[in-house]
Design an enzyme around this catalytic site. Structure first.
Site, PDB file in Angstrom:
ATOM      1  N   TYR A  69      37.496  50.181  46.382  1.00  0.00           N
ATOM      2  CA  TYR A  69      36.676  50.270  45.169  1.00  0.00           C
ATOM      3  C   TYR A  69      36.336  51.716  44.829  1.00  0.00           C
ATOM      4  CZ  TYR A  69      36.519  45.303  44.632  1.00  0.00           C
ATOM      5  OH  TYR A  69      36.910  44.003  44.402  1.00  0.00           O
ATOM      6  N   ASN A 104      36.052  43.078  32.785  1.00  0.00           N
ATOM      7  CA  ASN A 104      36.383  44.380  33.355  1.00  0.00           C
ATOM      8  C   ASN A 104      35.167  44.999  34.036  1.00  0.00           C
ATOM      9  OD1 ASN A 104      38.836  43.938  32.164  1.00  0.00           O
ATOM     10  ND2 ASN A 104      38.428  45.249  30.384  1.00  0.00           N
ATOM     11  N   ASP A 106      35.316  48.341  34.805  1.00  0.00           N
ATOM     12  CA  ASP A 106      35.554  49.792  34.693  1.00  0.00           C
ATOM     13  C   ASP A 106      34.484  50.524  33.887  1.00  0.00           C
ATOM     14  OD1 ASP A 106      38.274  48.906  32.449  1.00  0.00           O
ATOM     15  OD2 ASP A 106      36.177  49.275  31.950  1.00  0.00           O
ATOM     16  N   HIS A 121      31.889  40.277  35.480  1.00  0.00           N
ATOM     17  CA  HIS A 121      32.328  40.491  36.865  1.00  0.00           C
ATOM     18  C   HIS A 121      31.696  41.720  37.487  1.00  0.00           C
ATOM     19  CE1 HIS A 121      36.229  37.974  36.070  1.00  0.00           C
ATOM     20  NE2 HIS A 121      35.130  37.268  36.039  1.00  0.00           N
ATOM     21  N   CYS A 149      21.754  49.829  53.392  1.00  0.00           N
ATOM     22  CA  CYS A 149      20.672  49.615  52.425  1.00  0.00           C
ATOM     23  C   CYS A 149      19.403  50.311  52.950  1.00  0.00           C
ATOM     24  CB  CYS A 149      20.420  48.111  52.283  1.00  0.00           C
ATOM     25  SG  CYS A 149      18.951  47.741  51.311  1.00  0.00           S
ATOM     26  N   CYS A 152      16.767  47.288  53.802  1.00  0.00           N
ATOM     27  CA  CYS A 152      16.874  46.302  54.898  1.00  0.00           C
ATOM     28  C   CYS A 152      17.914  46.688  55.945  1.00  0.00           C
ATOM     29  CB  CYS A 152      17.216  44.927  54.312  1.00  0.00           C
ATOM     30  SG  CYS A 152      18.927  44.809  53.758  1.00  0.00           S
ATOM     31  N   SER A 191      44.843  37.527  30.742  1.00  0.00           N
ATOM     32  CA  SER A 191      45.873  36.498  30.987  1.00  0.00           C
ATOM     33  C   SER A 191      45.242  35.113  30.952  1.00  0.00           C
ATOM     34  CB  SER A 191      46.522  36.738  32.358  1.00  0.00           C
ATOM     35  OG  SER A 191      45.507  36.744  33.358  1.00  0.00           O
ATOM     36  N   ASN A 215      46.815  39.965  22.612  1.00  0.00           N
ATOM     37  CA  ASN A 215      47.319  40.207  23.959  1.00  0.00           C
ATOM     38  C   ASN A 215      48.759  40.705  23.881  1.00  0.00           C
ATOM     39  OD1 ASN A 215      46.340  39.848  26.818  1.00  0.00           O
ATOM     40  ND2 ASN A 215      48.353  38.853  26.958  1.00  0.00           N
TER      41      ASN A 215
HETATM   42  N1  APR Z   1      47.085  45.401  25.036  1.00  0.00           N
HETATM   43  C1  APR Z   1      46.831  44.061  25.087  1.00  0.00           C
HETATM   44  N2  APR Z   1      47.071  43.295  26.186  1.00  0.00           N
HETATM   45  C2  APR Z   1      47.601  43.922  27.266  1.00  0.00           C
HETATM   46  C3  APR Z   1      47.901  45.306  27.287  1.00  0.00           C
HETATM   47  C4  APR Z   1      47.619  46.052  26.104  1.00  0.00           C
HETATM   48  N3  APR Z   1      47.867  47.366  26.025  1.00  0.00           N
HETATM   49  N4  APR Z   1      48.423  45.612  28.506  1.00  0.00           N
HETATM   50  C5  APR Z   1      48.430  44.472  29.221  1.00  0.00           C
HETATM   51  N5  APR Z   1      47.953  43.459  28.484  1.00  0.00           N
HETATM   52  C6  APR Z   1      47.762  42.054  28.852  1.00  0.00           C
HETATM   53  C7  APR Z   1      48.760  41.518  29.843  1.00  0.00           C
HETATM   54  O1  APR Z   1      49.888  40.989  29.157  1.00  0.00           O
HETATM   55  C8  APR Z   1      47.958  40.416  30.551  1.00  0.00           C
HETATM   56  O2  APR Z   1      48.149  39.168  29.901  1.00  0.00           O
HETATM   57  O3  APR Z   1      46.516  41.980  29.482  1.00  0.00           O
HETATM   58  C9  APR Z   1      46.509  40.853  30.371  1.00  0.00           C
HETATM   59  C10 APR Z   1      45.867  41.301  31.669  1.00  0.00           C
HETATM   60  O4  APR Z   1      45.790  40.163  32.486  1.00  0.00           O
HETATM   61  P1  APR Z   1      45.335  40.325  34.016  1.00  0.00           P
HETATM   62  O5  APR Z   1      46.076  41.451  34.625  1.00  0.00           O
HETATM   63  O6  APR Z   1      45.407  38.951  34.627  1.00  0.00           O
HETATM   64  O7  APR Z   1      43.806  40.778  33.929  1.00  0.00           O
HETATM   65  P2  APR Z   1      42.559  39.872  33.564  1.00  0.00           P
HETATM   66  O8  APR Z   1      42.955  38.752  32.655  1.00  0.00           O
HETATM   67  O9  APR Z   1      41.508  40.783  33.103  1.00  0.00           O
HETATM   68  O10 APR Z   1      42.132  39.271  35.001  1.00  0.00           O
HETATM   69  C11 APR Z   1      40.941  38.512  35.007  1.00  0.00           C
HETATM   70  O11 APR Z   1      41.068  38.329  37.405  1.00  0.00           O
HETATM   71  O12 APR Z   1      41.513  39.394  39.372  1.00  0.00           O
HETATM   72  C12 APR Z   1      40.491  38.915  38.582  1.00  0.00           C
HETATM   73  O13 APR Z   1      38.305  39.719  38.473  1.00  0.00           O
HETATM   74  C13 APR Z   1      39.620  40.041  38.152  1.00  0.00           C
HETATM   75  O14 APR Z   1      38.585  40.410  36.003  1.00  0.00           O
HETATM   76  C14 APR Z   1      39.808  40.087  36.643  1.00  0.00           C
HETATM   77  C15 APR Z   1      40.239  38.682  36.309  1.00  0.00           C
END
Ligand code: APR
Length: 248
Positions: A69, A104, A106, A121, A149, A152, A191, A215
């Site tokens: 992390y 996200n 970030d 998250h 911590c 504690c 996704s 997406n």
């Molecule tokens: N613009 C739009 N979509 C994009 C781009 C972009 N420039 N680049 C990638 N993508 C899409 C990909 O096609 C994918 O479908 O973003 C999606 C990212 O999907 P994941 O990598 O699965 O990320 P996410 O959906 O945020 O994951 C959800 O899963 O692992 C856990 O906690 C983690 O928050 C995360 C959660």
């Protein structure tokens, strides 16, 4: 090439006051941050999630999880928000009730000033007591060694949601409330594979909201949406905000 939007979507959005947006790692991809599941370069492609993002992993090897992390935190700290993040700040101004729900961690939405933000998250910038004594803090620099911590003595951990953990209750309730009351629900850069975030769009649809997907590629949600725009969110979202602004 600019995105063309069906006129009926634009007129519907112009007449709407309640909009919810769910974002995932895809919205930060153009800021140079890796997504989780994109093949080859996704974070998880290099690690086994159970080795890093679970309470058991932290119990087993706190230093490994802490380092993972810390690396992501440095990455996020060095990343610049992209046009998609800024477009969502603009978009917020077009609707009376706008809720930005992000998966996200970030902190980029927060950094560009998105106001009604729900961090489902957690956030890499924050760390908290792993025993749950309530200590939570934002640290500029993370120490090499996993700190204890001050209250504690338990180890401190990133304030993010790990696999198998519950989401922060207030955040989840706010997200569900937004999904259940919005007139339009946008799923952006996700996704749609991880629950409960992936259910929000379906709850919105059940309540009669118009579903819009932005997406890079089709997802399991695509067949259920009313409008799907496949491409970069950093291109599509600014185009949408521009058209909404013109229409005013
Ligand atoms: N613009 C739009 N979509 C994009 C781009 C972009 N420039 N680049 C990638 N993508 C899409 C990909 O096609 C994918 O479908 O973003 C999606 C990212 O999907 P994941 O990598 O699965 O990320 P996410 O959906 O945020 O994951 C959800 O899963 O692992 C856990 O906690 C983690 O928050 C995360 C959660």
């Amino acid at each position: 090439m600019t995105t063309t939007f069906p006129p009926e979507l634009i007129s519907f959005l112009r007449a709407s006051s309640r909009v919810a947006v769910l974002t995932g790692a895809g919205v930060s991809q153009e800021s140079g941050l890796r997504t989780f599941r994109d093949a080859q370069v996704g974070i998880w492609a290099q690690y086994k999630p159970e080795d890093l993002a679970t309470p058991e992993a932290f119990e087993r090897n706190p230093r490994l999880v802490w380092d993972f992390y810390s690396t992501r935190r440095e990455g996020a700290g060095g990343a610049e928000p992209n046009t998609g993040h800024f477009a969502l700040v603009e978009m917020e101004k077009h609707f009376d009730q706008f809720t930005l729900i992000t998966q996200n961690i970030d902190g980029l939405h927060q950094r560009v000033g998105s106001r009604s933000l729900v961090e489902l998250h957690g956030n890499l910038r924050r760390i908290r007591c792993s025993r749950g004594c309530g200590v939570i803090d934002e640290w500029e620099e993370l120490p090499e060694v996993v700190p204890a911590c001050p209250h504690c003595g338990a180890l401190l951990r990133p304030d993010v949601v790990w696999f198998g953990e519950n989401l922060p209750e207030d955040g989840l309730n706010a997200a569900i409330q937004a999904a259940n009351t919005c007139q339009a629900f946008f799923s952006v850069g996700t996704s749609g594979l991880v629950q409960p975030a992936a259910s929000l769009a379906f709850w919105a649809k059940k309540r009669g909201a118009v579903l819009v997907e932005v997406n890079y590629e089709p997802t399991p949600l695509t067949e259920y949406v009313d409008y799907a725009f496949h491409g970069k969110s950093g291109d599509i979202l600014p185009d949408l905000v521009r058209v909404l602004g013109d229409a005013k």
